[in-house]
Design an enzyme around this catalytic site. Structure first.
Site, PDB file in Angstrom:
ATOM      1  N   SER A  19       0.635  -1.683   0.307  1.00 18.79           N
ATOM      2  CA  SER A  19      -0.337  -0.067  -0.081  1.00 18.79           C
ATOM      3  C   SER A  19       0.679   1.436  -0.198  1.00 18.79           C
ATOM      4  O   SER A  19       0.934   2.402  -0.926  1.00 18.79           O
ATOM      5  CB  SER A  19      -0.612  -0.062   0.963  1.00 18.79           C
ATOM      6  N   GLU A  20       1.620   1.143   0.910  1.00 19.11           N
ATOM      7  CA  GLU A  20       3.192   2.159   0.791  1.00 19.11           C
ATOM      8  C   GLU A  20       4.254   2.281   1.022  1.00 19.11           C
ATOM      9  O   GLU A  20       4.208   0.822   2.276  1.00 19.11           O
ATOM     10  CB  GLU A  20       2.263   3.265   1.885  1.00 19.11           C
ATOM     11  N   THR A  21       5.624   2.611   0.358  1.00 16.33           N
ATOM     12  CA  THR A  21       6.517   2.359   0.972  1.00 16.33           C
ATOM     13  C   THR A  21       6.859   3.499   1.417  1.00 16.33           C
ATOM     14  O   THR A  21       6.906   4.619   1.037  1.00 16.33           O
ATOM     15  CB  THR A  21       6.773   1.712  -0.043  1.00 16.33           C
ATOM     16  N   HIS A  55       0.711   4.160   9.015  1.00 15.38           N
ATOM     17  CA  HIS A  55       0.472   2.557   8.722  1.00 15.38           C
ATOM     18  C   HIS A  55       2.481   2.408   8.827  1.00 15.38           C
ATOM     19  O   HIS A  55       2.973   1.823   9.319  1.00 15.38           O
ATOM     20  CB  HIS A  55       0.162   0.999   8.903  1.00 15.38           C
TER      21      HIS A  55
END
Length: 270
Positions: A19-21, A55
């Site tokens: 989803s995100e890095t 997160h």
């Protein structure tokens, strides 16, 4: 890690396909990840950079506290959403985020996206947060957690239903059941195909909007929330004026070294 070129950040995030890095950089050349108290932090989805992510901030703080044994009691991250602070509280990490209050909208303005997301389910209210471009759809209180978890909106349908650029994330939420343990105040799910994320598992940025909304509806400053994705999670929320504390736990699952090639020479980063 050192500062990288913009396109390289995006390519790494696309390769990670999460989803995100998150990318962390030290702010002072005399400090490292163990001694520094202030860091640069950026988040990329597989397709674009985003302004706020919970997160991945939690994960960044976990790496610094748990893996790098950072000695500071509070970590400050410089981000596109301003300064974000994280501190430890028992087994949890507490993030100090901006509070983003949504405004009530005429449901008719979002008929297409609502239809694509929840079909004919009854709607209690629709709100929009201009700052985050998040659309919040609250289902009627007759809908429970099982109704929320049964939803399966198709990313392509959501994209076709809303292509104006005004929506970057869709939050669907229902009131919790305080009579059952552990007494969640509300449930939610978050869909963001507009930024390359079909469904986000646990979304801190969405709870800056959800926290503001449900605090007003429930008359509470402290709330317990649960995001009902397949990899869902529990969030503890506490409103403090124009800010919100979001607490959660993090577990390190993988450790590794990423080898980048620069002009024929290998460079390692973490």
């Amino acid at each position: 890690m050192p500062e990288l070129k913009e396109e390289l950040y995006q390519k790494i995030a696309a390769e990670m396909n999460l989803s995100e890095t998150a990318f962390i950089t030290c702010r002072k050349p005399t400090e490292d990840f163990s001694s520094g108290a202030r860091f640069g932090l950026r988040w990329f989805t597989p397709t674009s950079e985003i302004r706020l992510c919970g997160h991945a901030t939690l994960a960044s703080a976990a790496v610094l506290f748990y893996e790098k044994k950072n000695t500071n009691s509070v970590l400050a991250f410089e981000t596109l959403s301003g300064e974000l602070l994280v501190h430890q509280r028992g087994d949890s990490l507490v993030m100090d985020f901006p509070l983003n209050k949504p405004e009530v909208q005429d449901k008719k303005k979002f008929n297409d996206i609502i239809k694509a997301a929840v079909g004919d389910l009854p709607i209690e209210e629709v709100c929009y947060c201009k700052t985050t471009k998040k659309l919040l759809v609250r289902l009627l209180d007759t809908c429970d957690r099982s109704v929320l978890t049964s939803l399966s909106p198709v990313s392509e349908s959501l994209l076709k239903s809303e292509d104006s650029g005004r929506v970057k994330s869709l939050i669907i939420t229902v009131k919790g059941a305080s009579s059952s343990q552990p007494g969640y105040d509300f449930y939610s799910r978050n869909f963001a195909p507009w930024v390359g994320v079909p469904e986000d598992p646990v979304t801190g940025s969405a709870h800056t909007v959800l926290g503001a909304y449900w605090s007003e509806k429930l008359g509470k400053k402290k709330m317990l929330a649960y995001q009902c994705s397949r990899r869902g999670g529990e969030l503890e929320l506490e409103l403090r004026g124009s800010r919100i504390d979001i607490a959660g736990q993090a577990v390190v699952l993988l450790r590794g070294i990423l080898k980048l090639i620069f002009a024929g020479s290998p460079r390692h980063t973490q």
